[in-house]
Write an enzyme that holds these catalytic residues in place. Sequence first.
Site, PDB file in Angstrom:
ATOM      1  N   PRO A  91     -15.776  30.094 -34.352  1.00 12.68           N
ATOM      2  CA  PRO A  91     -15.439  28.878 -33.604  1.00 12.68           C
ATOM      3  C   PRO A  91     -16.671  28.058 -33.247  1.00 12.68           C
ATOM      4  CG  PRO A  91     -15.245  30.820 -32.201  1.00 12.68           C
ATOM      5  CD  PRO A  91     -15.524  31.319 -33.583  1.00 12.68           C
ATOM      6  N   ASP A  92     -16.521  26.769 -33.378  1.00 14.39           N
ATOM      7  CA  ASP A  92     -17.537  25.845 -32.877  1.00 14.39           C
ATOM      8  C   ASP A  92     -17.467  25.900 -31.349  1.00 14.39           C
ATOM      9  OD1 ASP A  92     -19.079  23.718 -32.110  1.00 14.39           O
ATOM     10  OD2 ASP A  92     -18.289  22.363 -33.634  1.00 14.39           O
ATOM     11  N   PHE A  93     -18.605  25.877 -30.718  1.00 12.13           N
ATOM     12  CA  PHE A  93     -18.613  26.012 -29.265  1.00 12.13           C
ATOM     13  C   PHE A  93     -17.938  24.833 -28.564  1.00 12.13           C
ATOM     14  CE2 PHE A  93     -21.499  29.149 -30.521  1.00 12.13           C
ATOM     15  CZ  PHE A  93     -21.504  30.094 -29.516  1.00 12.13           C
ATOM     16  N   ARG A  94     -17.913  23.696 -29.219  1.00  5.18           N
ATOM     17  CA  ARG A  94     -17.448  22.514 -28.521  1.00  5.18           C
ATOM     18  C   ARG A  94     -16.170  21.902 -29.088  1.00  5.18           C
ATOM     19  NH1 ARG A  94     -21.265  19.159 -29.781  1.00  5.18           N
ATOM     20  NH2 ARG A  94     -22.454  20.669 -30.953  1.00  5.18           N
TER      21      ARG A  94
ATOM     22  N   ASP B  84     -25.010  33.219 -35.824  1.00  9.93           N
ATOM     23  CA  ASP B  84     -24.064  34.135 -36.465  1.00  9.93           C
ATOM     24  C   ASP B  84     -24.712  35.006 -37.535  1.00  9.93           C
ATOM     25  OD1 ASP B  84     -24.290  32.364 -38.711  1.00  9.93           O
ATOM     26  OD2 ASP B  84     -22.725  31.109 -37.826  1.00  9.93           O
TER      27      ASP B  84
ATOM     28  N   ASN C  48     -27.408  28.039 -35.573  1.00 10.46           N
ATOM     29  CA  ASN C  48     -26.362  29.059 -35.478  1.00 10.46           C
ATOM     30  C   ASN C  48     -26.953  30.437 -35.173  1.00 10.46           C
ATOM     31  OD1 ASN C  48     -24.662  26.996 -36.178  1.00 10.46           O
ATOM     32  ND2 ASN C  48     -24.667  27.512 -38.352  1.00 10.46           N
TER      33      ASN C  48
ATOM     34  N   HIS D  40     -32.000  28.762 -32.263  1.00 12.30           N
ATOM     35  CA  HIS D  40     -31.348  29.240 -31.041  1.00 12.30           C
ATOM     36  C   HIS D  40     -31.327  30.765 -30.988  1.00 12.30           C
ATOM     37  CE1 HIS D  40     -29.034  25.209 -30.355  1.00 12.30           C
ATOM     38  NE2 HIS D  40     -30.341  25.088 -30.344  1.00 12.30           N
TER      39      HIS D  40
END
Length: 277
Positions: A89-92, A165, A163, A182
């Site tokens: 999922p995209d955070f936003r 992930d 990302n 990040h």
Amino acid sequence: MAEPRNDNESSSKVPLHEQDPEKYSGSSDSSEDEIDGQNQEDLIRQMLRMKLHQGKSRTNEDLAKKKSGKVKNIITMAGAGISTSAGIPDFRSPETGLYNNLQKYDLPNPQAIFDIEYFEERPEPFFQLAKELYPGQFEPTPCHYFIKLLEQKGLLLRHYTQNIDTLERVANISGDKLVEAHGTFHSSHCIEPKCRKEYTQEWMKEQIMRDVIPTCKECNSVVKPDIVFFGEQLPDRFFTCLVDDFKICDLLIIMGTSLTVQPFANLVDRYIVKTLN
Ligand SMILES: [Zn+2]
């Protein structure tokens, strides 16, 4: 991920996948297929064709340089959009966005789950979420294999990703070509400043999957994956690579990010436009 939104987005910075999601996102089927050489070539052609159609004259010039073989140092920059078709999922994003699905953790605010001060007091919500989203449960997408192909062709100077992930590593992009701006789940450290003992991804995964809060064998403090929380500095590697890389970059490809999240947003304004001119 998990950085405050900066709403000064301009339409010229809307990424390919957001301009035409159906055309660009890639099907879940394709991410499950083995990407053979022919598919990779087709993918590159498709992406370059789409980039050409975005309209900026510099893009046309870049493509001409690429065809003439003058492009040798490509930087790719990527955000959540290159991983959403893998099921992450995209955070936003509305509805599927992570920040909209955190009610069960009883947080003071959604972003607290990535706040270092909150984590030090109450690490449980983060580790519950980490179990749900743990790397290794998802497959890289065609975008990840495209970046790997650039590396195989000797054209990839560096891949900057927002990302966490680790799908770049799953796609076998070399660690020295990666800047995980990040941070990453690839390694973990004890949060006690005087200790900072390092732990492997395998060790961390075992703790998380057993629903155990990972604690340091040396000092009993909590051990945290090396992803960047609010209140933490970006990795040193981000800053050290940045300066030299953009001096010699001759083609920049931005994928899956609307460039509204720092530090990428500033990066483009401060370095890249100047560098490519
Ligand atoms: Zn420790």
